[in-house]
Write a protein that holds these residues in place. Structure first.
Motif, PDB file in Angstrom:
ATOM      1  N   LEU A  72       0.891  -1.211   0.144  1.00 28.68           N
ATOM      2  CA  LEU A  72       0.097  -0.148  -0.156  1.00 28.68           C
ATOM      3  C   LEU A  72       0.847   1.278   0.141  1.00 28.68           C
ATOM      4  O   LEU A  72       1.762   1.296   0.673  1.00 28.68           O
ATOM      5  N   VAL A  73       0.599   2.141  -1.079  1.00 32.67           N
ATOM      6  CA  VAL A  73       1.401   3.476  -1.167  1.00 32.67           C
ATOM      7  C   VAL A  73       0.445   4.444  -1.135  1.00 32.67           C
ATOM      8  O   VAL A  73      -0.381   4.528  -1.798  1.00 32.67           O
ATOM      9  N   VAL A  74       0.647   5.530  -0.190  1.00 34.39           N
ATOM     10  CA  VAL A  74      -0.161   6.702   0.072  1.00 34.39           C
ATOM     11  C   VAL A  74       0.731   7.894  -0.378  1.00 34.39           C
ATOM     12  O   VAL A  74       1.630   8.079   0.385  1.00 34.39           O
ATOM     13  N   PHE A  75       0.330   8.657  -1.218  1.00 36.92           N
ATOM     14  CA  PHE A  75       1.338   9.956  -1.488  1.00 36.92           C
ATOM     15  C   PHE A  75       0.227  11.082  -1.436  1.00 36.92           C
ATOM     16  O   PHE A  75      -1.080  11.135  -1.825  1.00 36.92           O
ATOM     17  N   ALA A  76       0.718  12.297  -1.116  1.00 36.76           N
ATOM     18  CA  ALA A  76       0.000  13.747  -1.189  1.00 36.76           C
ATOM     19  C   ALA A  76       1.129  14.895  -1.800  1.00 36.76           C
ATOM     20  O   ALA A  76       2.231  14.684  -0.991  1.00 36.76           O
ATOM     21  N   MET A  77       0.537  15.567  -2.479  1.00 34.06           N
ATOM     22  CA  MET A  77       1.567  16.660  -2.679  1.00 34.06           C
ATOM     23  C   MET A  77       0.625  18.000  -2.897  1.00 34.06           C
ATOM     24  O   MET A  77      -0.496  17.796  -3.247  1.00 34.06           O
ATOM     25  N   SER A 112      -0.240  -9.914  -4.318  1.00 31.73           N
ATOM     26  CA  SER A 112       0.704 -10.822  -4.740  1.00 31.73           C
ATOM     27  C   SER A 112      -0.304 -11.575  -5.996  1.00 31.73           C
ATOM     28  O   SER A 112       0.316 -12.442  -6.963  1.00 31.73           O
ATOM     29  N   ASN A 113      -1.548 -11.509  -5.757  1.00 28.18           N
ATOM     30  CA  ASN A 113      -2.538 -12.389  -6.552  1.00 28.18           C
ATOM     31  C   ASN A 113      -3.394 -11.445  -7.938  1.00 28.18           C
ATOM     32  O   ASN A 113      -4.124 -11.674  -8.114  1.00 28.18           O
ATOM     33  N   ARG A 114      -2.415 -10.541  -8.077  1.00 29.90           N
ATOM     34  CA  ARG A 114      -2.570  -9.492  -9.174  1.00 29.90           C
ATOM     35  C   ARG A 114      -3.719  -8.670  -8.992  1.00 29.90           C
ATOM     36  O   ARG A 114      -4.500  -8.076  -9.558  1.00 29.90           O
ATOM     37  N   ASP A 115      -4.055  -8.313  -7.594  1.00 33.52           N
ATOM     38  CA  ASP A 115      -5.001  -7.516  -7.048  1.00 33.52           C
ATOM     39  C   ASP A 115      -4.405  -5.788  -7.210  1.00 33.52           C
ATOM     40  O   ASP A 115      -3.271  -5.641  -6.988  1.00 33.52           O
ATOM     41  N   ARG A 116      -5.445  -4.986  -7.812  1.00 34.12           N
ATOM     42  CA  ARG A 116      -4.670  -3.424  -8.038  1.00 34.12           C
ATOM     43  C   ARG A 116      -5.798  -2.602  -7.810  1.00 34.12           C
ATOM     44  O   ARG A 116      -6.880  -2.794  -8.686  1.00 34.12           O
ATOM     45  N   GLU A 117      -5.606  -1.754  -6.826  1.00 32.90           N
ATOM     46  CA  GLU A 117      -6.591  -0.756  -7.008  1.00 32.90           C
ATOM     47  C   GLU A 117      -5.635   0.688  -6.699  1.00 32.90           C
ATOM     48  O   GLU A 117      -4.835   0.926  -5.958  1.00 32.90           O
ATOM     49  N   ILE A 118      -6.336   1.590  -7.584  1.00 30.35           N
ATOM     50  CA  ILE A 118      -5.481   2.942  -7.863  1.00 30.35           C
ATOM     51  C   ILE A 118      -6.429   3.803  -7.799  1.00 30.35           C
ATOM     52  O   ILE A 118      -7.559   4.129  -8.510  1.00 30.35           O
ATOM     53  N   VAL A 148     -10.153  13.252 -11.142  1.00 29.16           N
ATOM     54  CA  VAL A 148     -10.243  12.182 -10.200  1.00 29.16           C
ATOM     55  C   VAL A 148     -10.358  10.859 -11.090  1.00 29.16           C
ATOM     56  O   VAL A 148     -11.112  10.839 -12.216  1.00 29.16           O
ATOM     57  N   ALA A 149      -9.421   9.893 -10.852  1.00 26.01           N
ATOM     58  CA  ALA A 149      -9.312   8.609 -11.394  1.00 26.01           C
ATOM     59  C   ALA A 149      -9.268   7.486 -10.452  1.00 26.01           C
ATOM     60  O   ALA A 149      -8.716   7.658  -9.367  1.00 26.01           O
ATOM     61  N   HIS A 150      -9.964   6.352 -10.872  1.00 27.66           N
ATOM     62  CA  HIS A 150      -9.844   5.149 -10.120  1.00 27.66           C
ATOM     63  C   HIS A 150      -9.860   3.973 -10.925  1.00 27.66           C
ATOM     64  O   HIS A 150     -10.531   3.726 -11.955  1.00 27.66           O
ATOM     65  N   GLN A 158     -14.248  -8.469 -13.535  1.00 25.64           N
ATOM     66  CA  GLN A 158     -14.296  -7.766 -14.971  1.00 25.64           C
ATOM     67  C   GLN A 158     -13.478  -6.231 -14.381  1.00 25.64           C
ATOM     68  O   GLN A 158     -13.806  -5.913 -13.397  1.00 25.64           O
ATOM     69  N   PRO A 159     -12.612  -5.735 -15.029  1.00 23.98           N
ATOM     70  CA  PRO A 159     -11.779  -4.556 -14.616  1.00 23.98           C
ATOM     71  C   PRO A 159     -12.686  -3.389 -14.698  1.00 23.98           C
ATOM     72  O   PRO A 159     -13.528  -3.372 -15.495  1.00 23.98           O
ATOM     73  N   SER A 160     -12.496  -2.442 -14.003  1.00 23.26           N
ATOM     74  CA  SER A 160     -13.148  -1.231 -13.921  1.00 23.26           C
ATOM     75  C   SER A 160     -12.148   0.058 -14.041  1.00 23.26           C
ATOM     76  O   SER A 160     -11.218   0.172 -13.342  1.00 23.26           O
TER      77      SER A 160
END
Length: 317
Positions: A72-77, A112-118, A148-150, A158-160
């Motif tokens: 988990l990576v959280v960033f702010a600028m 590790s099981n190819r989960d990705r949430e951005i 805003v992107a998700h 199914q990807p979203s």
């Protein structure tokens, strides 16, 4: 004289014996010690298990690498103000770019099981670009821009992908040779894009991907005001501006490459053939610009677009 050890006496006695006698009861301590080690009561399978211990450790290490993990990576600028001043010779003269209220924050989760949430958002208070004293000039002013992107991608799902862009107002003016050739305003715009996937997640070798897969992109664009003012010479002047800027940036890149080549073993080869092709294309573009043959091509591209009018919309392209 000192007496020799019993080892040597027994050994000499055994050597002086006649061939008919037996000597099984005479053993040296070294031989007895070696036989006691070799005749150990430890089973052979225990010895093999001890020798195979490094392989068991490697298997344990390999099994530990299969364990699931998540990052988990959280960033702010937050950028209050940024000022950039440039002198772009006689092409764009003195150019000033001012940006204020730039904010960005996001969250990235990878498994590790190819989960990705951005999830990411970018906000801009104001951005102003002003160019004066050159062949090409003008101003571009952007107010209250937000994006805003998700992105959500999980196995067996199914990807979203979603993106939303909201803009307060954008004003632009383009000058060429001291005269304005283009003026426009675009305010209160809202763009939403979302895709829909219908893909066979359990695709076999016999099935066809084209028959089982469908991807749709849903878009919604709204605005209040969209005004553009052009003149008769706008189209050829825009082409000339593009050629001027391309020539300027190509020359700057070529000069920078030549300067950097003096610092190291980087060969410098001026693009002679590229320049000739660019000149040919520019001449052809000038011939087309003289006859105003550009808008029919644009109309062919946008002829297939469908725009739904809404009560709050004043115009549509």
């Amino acid at each position: 004289m000192a007496q020799s050890p019993n080892v040597f006496s027994e050994h000499s006695a055994s050597n002086n014996m006649s061939p008919g006698t037996t000597a099984h009861n005479l053993k040296s301590p070294a031989v007895a010690r070696s036989r006691s080690v070799s005749d150990s009561s430890v089973p052979q399978r225990d010895i093999l298990s001890k020798t195979s211990t490094p392989f068991n450790k490697s298997n344990k290490i390999g099994s530990q690498q299969v364990t699931p993990w998540e990052t988990l990576v959280v960033f702010a600028m937050n950028l209050k103000q940024l000022n950039v001043q440039m002198n772009m010779s006689n092409v764009m003269g003195n150019t000033t770019w001012t940006t204020s209220g730039l904010k960005s924050q996001g969250r990235l989760s990878v498994g590790s099981n190819r989960d990705r949430e951005i999830s990411m958002s970018v906000g801009l208070g104001r951005s102003h670009l002003d160019s004066r004293g050159g062949v090409v000039g003008g101003t571009i002013d952007v107010n209250a821009l937000e994006m805003v992107a998700h992105i959500s991608e999980h196995p067996n799902q199914q990807p979203s992908h979603k993106i939303q862009i909201t803009m307060g107002s954008t004003e632009a003016r383009v000058d060429y040779m001291g005269s304005s050739i283009l003026m426009g305003i675009f305010s209160n715009a809202d763009l939403k894009l979302q895709d829909e996937w219908k893909v066979n997640l359990y695709n076999t070798l016999d099935s066809s991907i084209t028959d089982k897969s469908e991807i749709f992109v849903h878009g919604d664009l709204k605005w209040d005001i969209f005004q553009v003012m052009i003149s008769r010479s706008t189209t050829p002047d825009l082409i000339k501006i593009g050629m001027k800027l391309q020539e300027f940036f190509t020359q700057q890149f070529d000069t920078s490459k030549r300067a950097l080549s003096t610092w190291g073993p980087v060969p410098y080869l001026p693009p002679k053939s590229v320049v000739s092709t660019v000149e040919k294309n520019s001449q052809q573009q000038l011939l087309d610009a003289a006859h105003h043959r550009h808008w029919p091509g644009v109309l062919k591209v946008v002829s297939g677009l469908v725009c739904l009018l809404k009560p709050q919309v004043n115009s549509c392209m």
